[in-house]
Design a protein around this motif. Structure first.
Motif, PDB file in Angstrom:
ATOM      1  N   ARG A 164     -42.236  70.070-176.537  1.00  0.00           N
ATOM      2  CA  ARG A 164     -41.126  70.432-177.417  1.00  0.00           C
ATOM      3  C   ARG A 164     -39.823  69.753-177.003  1.00  0.00           C
ATOM      4  N   LEU A 165     -39.927  68.512-176.551  1.00  0.00           N
ATOM      5  CA  LEU A 165     -38.759  67.769-176.096  1.00  0.00           C
ATOM      6  C   LEU A 165     -37.732  67.593-177.206  1.00  0.00           C
ATOM      7  N   LEU A 166     -38.166  67.245-178.401  1.00  0.00           N
ATOM      8  CA  LEU A 166     -37.224  67.051-179.505  1.00  0.00           C
ATOM      9  C   LEU A 166     -36.511  68.347-179.863  1.00  0.00           C
ATOM     10  N   ARG A 167     -37.188  69.461-179.735  1.00  0.00           N
ATOM     11  CA  ARG A 167     -36.556  70.751-180.007  1.00  0.00           C
ATOM     12  C   ARG A 167     -35.436  71.011-178.998  1.00  0.00           C
ATOM     13  N   HIS A 168     -35.657  70.625-177.758  1.00  0.00           N
ATOM     14  CA  HIS A 168     -34.629  70.811-176.730  1.00  0.00           C
ATOM     15  C   HIS A 168     -33.456  69.851-176.916  1.00  0.00           C
ATOM     16  N   MET A 169     -33.676  68.794-177.659  1.00  0.00           N
ATOM     17  CA  MET A 169     -32.613  67.820-177.889  1.00  0.00           C
ATOM     18  C   MET A 169     -31.731  68.196-179.070  1.00  0.00           C
ATOM     19  N   GLY A 170     -32.041  69.261-179.772  1.00  0.00           N
ATOM     20  CA  GLY A 170     -31.167  69.689-180.851  1.00  0.00           C
ATOM     21  C   GLY A 170     -31.837  69.866-182.187  1.00  0.00           C
ATOM     22  N   PHE A 171     -33.139  69.610-182.307  1.00  0.00           N
ATOM     23  CA  PHE A 171     -33.828  69.815-183.559  1.00  0.00           C
ATOM     24  C   PHE A 171     -34.294  71.270-183.601  1.00  0.00           C
ATOM     25  N   LEU A 205     -33.918  44.314-178.288  1.00  0.00           N
ATOM     26  CA  LEU A 205     -33.420  45.554-178.877  1.00  0.00           C
ATOM     27  C   LEU A 205     -34.492  46.237-179.722  1.00  0.00           C
ATOM     28  N   MET A 206     -35.234  45.469-180.508  1.00  0.00           N
ATOM     29  CA  MET A 206     -36.309  46.056-181.318  1.00  0.00           C
ATOM     30  C   MET A 206     -37.403  46.651-180.435  1.00  0.00           C
ATOM     31  N   ALA A 207     -37.713  45.979-179.325  1.00  0.00           N
ATOM     32  CA  ALA A 207     -38.728  46.497-178.403  1.00  0.00           C
ATOM     33  C   ALA A 207     -38.259  47.804-177.754  1.00  0.00           C
ATOM     34  N   LEU A 208     -36.989  47.889-177.385  1.00  0.00           N
ATOM     35  CA  LEU A 208     -36.467  49.116-176.785  1.00  0.00           C
ATOM     36  C   LEU A 208     -36.461  50.277-177.779  1.00  0.00           C
ATOM     37  N   ILE A 209     -36.125  49.988-179.022  1.00  0.00           N
ATOM     38  CA  ILE A 209     -36.152  51.036-180.055  1.00  0.00           C
ATOM     39  C   ILE A 209     -37.589  51.513-180.274  1.00  0.00           C
ATOM     40  N   ALA A 210     -38.534  50.579-180.349  1.00  0.00           N
ATOM     41  CA  ALA A 210     -39.944  50.949-180.533  1.00  0.00           C
ATOM     42  C   ALA A 210     -40.445  51.763-179.350  1.00  0.00           C
ATOM     43  N   LEU A 211     -40.053  51.392-178.146  1.00  0.00           N
ATOM     44  CA  LEU A 211     -40.447  52.138-176.949  1.00  0.00           C
ATOM     45  C   LEU A 211     -39.870  53.551-176.973  1.00  0.00           C
ATOM     46  N   HIS A 212     -38.636  53.678-177.422  1.00  0.00           N
ATOM     47  CA  HIS A 212     -37.989  54.983-177.510  1.00  0.00           C
ATOM     48  C   HIS A 212     -38.706  55.887-178.518  1.00  0.00           C
ATOM     49  N   VAL A 213     -39.022  55.350-179.685  1.00  0.00           N
ATOM     50  CA  VAL A 213     -39.729  56.127-180.710  1.00  0.00           C
ATOM     51  C   VAL A 213     -41.128  56.496-180.226  1.00  0.00           C
ATOM     52  N   THR A 214     -41.804  55.551-179.575  1.00  0.00           N
ATOM     53  CA  THR A 214     -43.139  55.824-179.037  1.00  0.00           C
ATOM     54  C   THR A 214     -43.093  56.937-177.996  1.00  0.00           C
ATOM     55  N   GLY A 215     -42.094  56.919-177.141  1.00  0.00           N
ATOM     56  CA  GLY A 215     -41.943  57.975-176.135  1.00  0.00           C
ATOM     57  C   GLY A 215     -41.705  59.335-176.775  1.00  0.00           C
ATOM     58  N   ALA A 216     -40.883  59.368-177.815  1.00  0.00           N
ATOM     59  CA  ALA A 216     -40.631  60.628-178.507  1.00  0.00           C
ATOM     60  C   ALA A 216     -41.895  61.155-179.169  1.00  0.00           C
ATOM     61  N   LEU A 217     -42.667  60.263-179.801  1.00  0.00           N
ATOM     62  CA  LEU A 217     -43.921  60.683-180.428  1.00  0.00           C
ATOM     63  C   LEU A 217     -44.944  61.124-179.384  1.00  0.00           C
ATOM     64  N   TYR A 218     -44.989  60.469-178.244  1.00  0.00           N
ATOM     65  CA  TYR A 218     -45.898  60.847-177.163  1.00  0.00           C
ATOM     66  C   TYR A 218     -45.592  62.261-176.672  1.00  0.00           C
ATOM     67  N   HIS A 219     -44.307  62.547-176.483  1.00  0.00           N
ATOM     68  CA  HIS A 219     -43.926  63.887-176.038  1.00  0.00           C
ATOM     69  C   HIS A 219     -44.236  64.934-177.104  1.00  0.00           C
ATOM     70  N   THR A 220     -44.099  64.556-178.369  1.00  0.00           N
ATOM     71  CA  THR A 220     -44.322  65.512-179.454  1.00  0.00           C
ATOM     72  C   THR A 220     -45.807  65.819-179.658  1.00  0.00           C
ATOM     73  N   PHE A 221     -46.646  64.779-179.712  1.00  0.00           N
ATOM     74  CA  PHE A 221     -48.032  64.987-180.104  1.00  0.00           C
ATOM     75  C   PHE A 221     -49.023  65.090-178.948  1.00  0.00           C
ATOM     76  N   PHE A 222     -48.726  64.511-177.800  1.00  0.00           N
ATOM     77  CA  PHE A 222     -49.671  64.549-176.688  1.00  0.00           C
ATOM     78  C   PHE A 222     -49.276  65.565-175.619  1.00  0.00           C
ATOM     79  N   LEU A 223     -48.034  65.507-175.163  1.00  0.00           N
ATOM     80  CA  LEU A 223     -47.598  66.459-174.141  1.00  0.00           C
ATOM     81  C   LEU A 223     -47.248  67.818-174.729  1.00  0.00           C
ATOM     82  N   LYS A 224     -46.819  67.811-175.989  1.00  0.00           N
ATOM     83  CA  LYS A 224     -46.426  69.033-176.712  1.00  0.00           C
ATOM     84  C   LYS A 224     -45.461  69.884-175.885  1.00  0.00           C
TER      85      LYS A 224
END
Length: 97
Positions: A66-73, A45-64
């Motif tokens: 705006r995935l989090l913005r589309h999710m409701g932020f 469970l901790m590994a899946l949470i870390a993977l999820h956070v890493t994926g969100a940060l990857y989309h935010t800072f590398f792919l840019k």
């Protein structure tokens, strides 16, 4: 994971120790078989949470992308007209009849 934790607690007689005050804690909880499953599931469970956070940060800072913005932020954009029904602009008395 909660189930394995409850099973370990019951096998170790923890409810009687914590609530009743009689008995003593076991020297090692690894002696109980469900503890192994509890450990593996917690690490998974901790590994899946870390993977999820890493994926969100990857989309935010590398792919840019705006995935989090589309999710409701951020600001919401609302469509100008949701319904094109002709009854929308009439008084309620006319719509009900």
């Amino acid at each position: 994971m909660a189930g394995s934790g409850i099973i370990v607690a019951v096998e170790a007689n923890l409810p009687a120790i914590v609530l009743g005050g009689d008995g003593s804690l076991p020297a090692d909880f690894w002696a109980f078989t469900p503890r192994i499953f509890h450990y593996v599931l917690s690490r998974l469970l901790m590994a899946l949470i870390a993977l999820h956070v890493t994926g969100a940060l990857y989309h935010t800072f590398f792919l840019k992308d705006r995935l989090l913005r589309h999710m409701g932020f951020g600001k919401r954009v609302v469509a100008a007209t949701i319904s094109t029904s002709p009854a929308r602009n009439r008084p309620i008395s006319e719509v009900q009849s």
